[in-house]
Design an enzyme around this catalytic site. Structure first.
Site, PDB file in Angstrom:
ATOM      1  N   CYS A   1     -86.458 -63.647  19.350  1.00  0.00           N
ATOM      2  CA  CYS A   1     -85.328 -64.591  19.386  1.00  0.00           C
ATOM      3  C   CYS A   1     -85.590 -65.903  18.651  1.00  0.00           C
ATOM      4  CB  CYS A   1     -84.943 -64.878  20.828  1.00  0.00           C
ATOM      5  SG  CYS A   1     -84.569 -63.394  21.776  1.00  0.00           S
TER       6      CYS A   1
ATOM      7  N   HIS B   1     -80.949 -71.016  20.476  1.00  0.00           N
ATOM      8  CA  HIS B   1     -80.813 -69.562  20.532  1.00  0.00           C
ATOM      9  C   HIS B   1     -79.706 -69.213  21.520  1.00  0.00           C
ATOM     10  CE1 HIS B   1     -81.310 -65.401  21.257  1.00  0.00           C
ATOM     11  NE2 HIS B   1     -81.958 -65.546  22.401  1.00  0.00           N
TER      12      HIS B   1
ATOM     13  N   ASN C   1     -75.835 -62.049  22.761  1.00  0.00           N
ATOM     14  CA  ASN C   1     -77.194 -62.417  22.337  1.00  0.00           C
ATOM     15  C   ASN C   1     -77.568 -61.549  21.146  1.00  0.00           C
ATOM     16  OD1 ASN C   1     -79.966 -62.703  22.018  1.00  0.00           O
ATOM     17  ND2 ASN C   1     -80.404 -62.759  24.207  1.00  0.00           N
TER      18      ASN C   1
END
Length: 312
Positions: free
Chosen positions: A113, A238, A268
């Site tokens: 990530c 993020h 995500n």
């Protein structure tokens, strides 16, 4: 040249949208359950032909076109991803071939990530060191390939997409110093393991780490860049979970900033989430050109990396 700057951005998302109500027909969940816990309403799902390198190539082509550079001028391609299926040729090489680039150095970066902010820092370092002049930096994931669609704790989270930046040498630096690191003994908290590979995480551990440990680190990114948090025009964290993004942004102290919340519509997307969200904000004109923007990635490996950039 004494530094580098982002001169153009681009992004790509698959056309297929998967809503919370559609997910509720697949697994024991509901729109209310998902929204209340992670803030996600929809996510994009890539089709069989929308491979990791295909999506990366689309986002990169858009950024390159907006940069106005001749493709032959790109001498470094860095692709951040943890979901590429093939090991060789790597994704960066395939992107370079798709774009018809001449002879760039090509490297994939797997920091999950926080991959994009690691790759962006690496491009800045290469340019500062004189090893490159114009770099293409891409974050891309096909996370729906590695999720268990029967596990409601993870399948509600993920989406697919790509974001890209063109980074060029500049007399006036537009990318600040990176602050990066990890918590190796907690790397098990986010995993993509096994055959076939499957995504799993310890959600509460990640939530506690992100909301308590990361705000002071993000403030130190601003300090190293010589920018006070209240001077930030935007904060692009993020896009993991709205319940992480909102408290972390608040604790950073970026009281005048636009806070990216693309997670609500994209889910995500791991390494793609920061360039995807940033590209959308810039495309909408939400951030003035030249304004300071905090980018801060965190997640898999319990790693993190952040820098303040000047908006293209």
């Amino acid at each position: 040249m004494s530094g580098s700057r982002v001169i153009a951005l681009g992004h790509y998302q698959p056309a297929k949208v998967l809503t919370n109500d559609e997910l509720a027909a697949m697994v024991d969940t509901s729109d209310e359950w998902i929204r209340s816990r992670v803030g996600i309403r929809t996510r994009r799902i890539a089709g069989p032909d929308e491979t990791v390198d295909a999506m990366a190539g689309e986002a990169a082509a858009k950024a390159l076109a907006l940069s106005g550079l001749d493709p032959a001028a790109i001498d470094l391609v860095l692709v951040a991803t943890c979901t590429a299926v093939d090991r060789s040729p790597n994704t960066a090489a395939r992107v370079a071939a798709r774009l018809g680039l001449a002879s760039p150095a090509v490297m994939d970066v797997n920091v999950v990530c926080s991959g994009f902010t690691h790759a962006l820092a690496s491009a800045d370092h290469a340019i500062r060191a004189g090893a490159a002049t114009n770099a293409l930096v891409v974050g891309v994931e096909k996370f729906t390939d590695v999720v268990d669609w029967t596990d409601r704790s993870t399948c509600v989270l993920v989406g697919d997409g790509a974001g890209a930046a063109v980074v060029s040498a500049s007399e006036e630096p537009g990318i600040g110093p990176v602050v990066w690191g990890s918590v190796p003994d907690m790397g098990h908290a986010v995993r993509i393991e096994g055959t076939p590979s499957r995504f799993a995480q310890e959600g509460q551990s990640v939530y506690r780490w992100a909301t308590t440990q990361l705000p002071p680190i993000a403030r130190s990114v601003c300090e190293r860049a010589g920018v006070a948090p209240e001077e930030l025009a935007a904060v692009v964290l993020h896009q993991a979970n709205l319940r992480i993004i909102e408290p972390v942004a608040r604790r950073i102290g970026a009281v005048n900033a636009v806070i990216a919340t693309d997670v609500t519509e994209s889910g995500n997307t791991s390494a793609a989430s920061i360039p995807l969200a940033l590209s959308k904000l810039v495309e909408r004109g939400a951030i003035p050109s030249g304004a300071p923007v905090l980018l801060f990635g965190f997640g898999g490996n319990l790693s993190y990396a952040g820098q303040v950039i000047r908006c293209p």
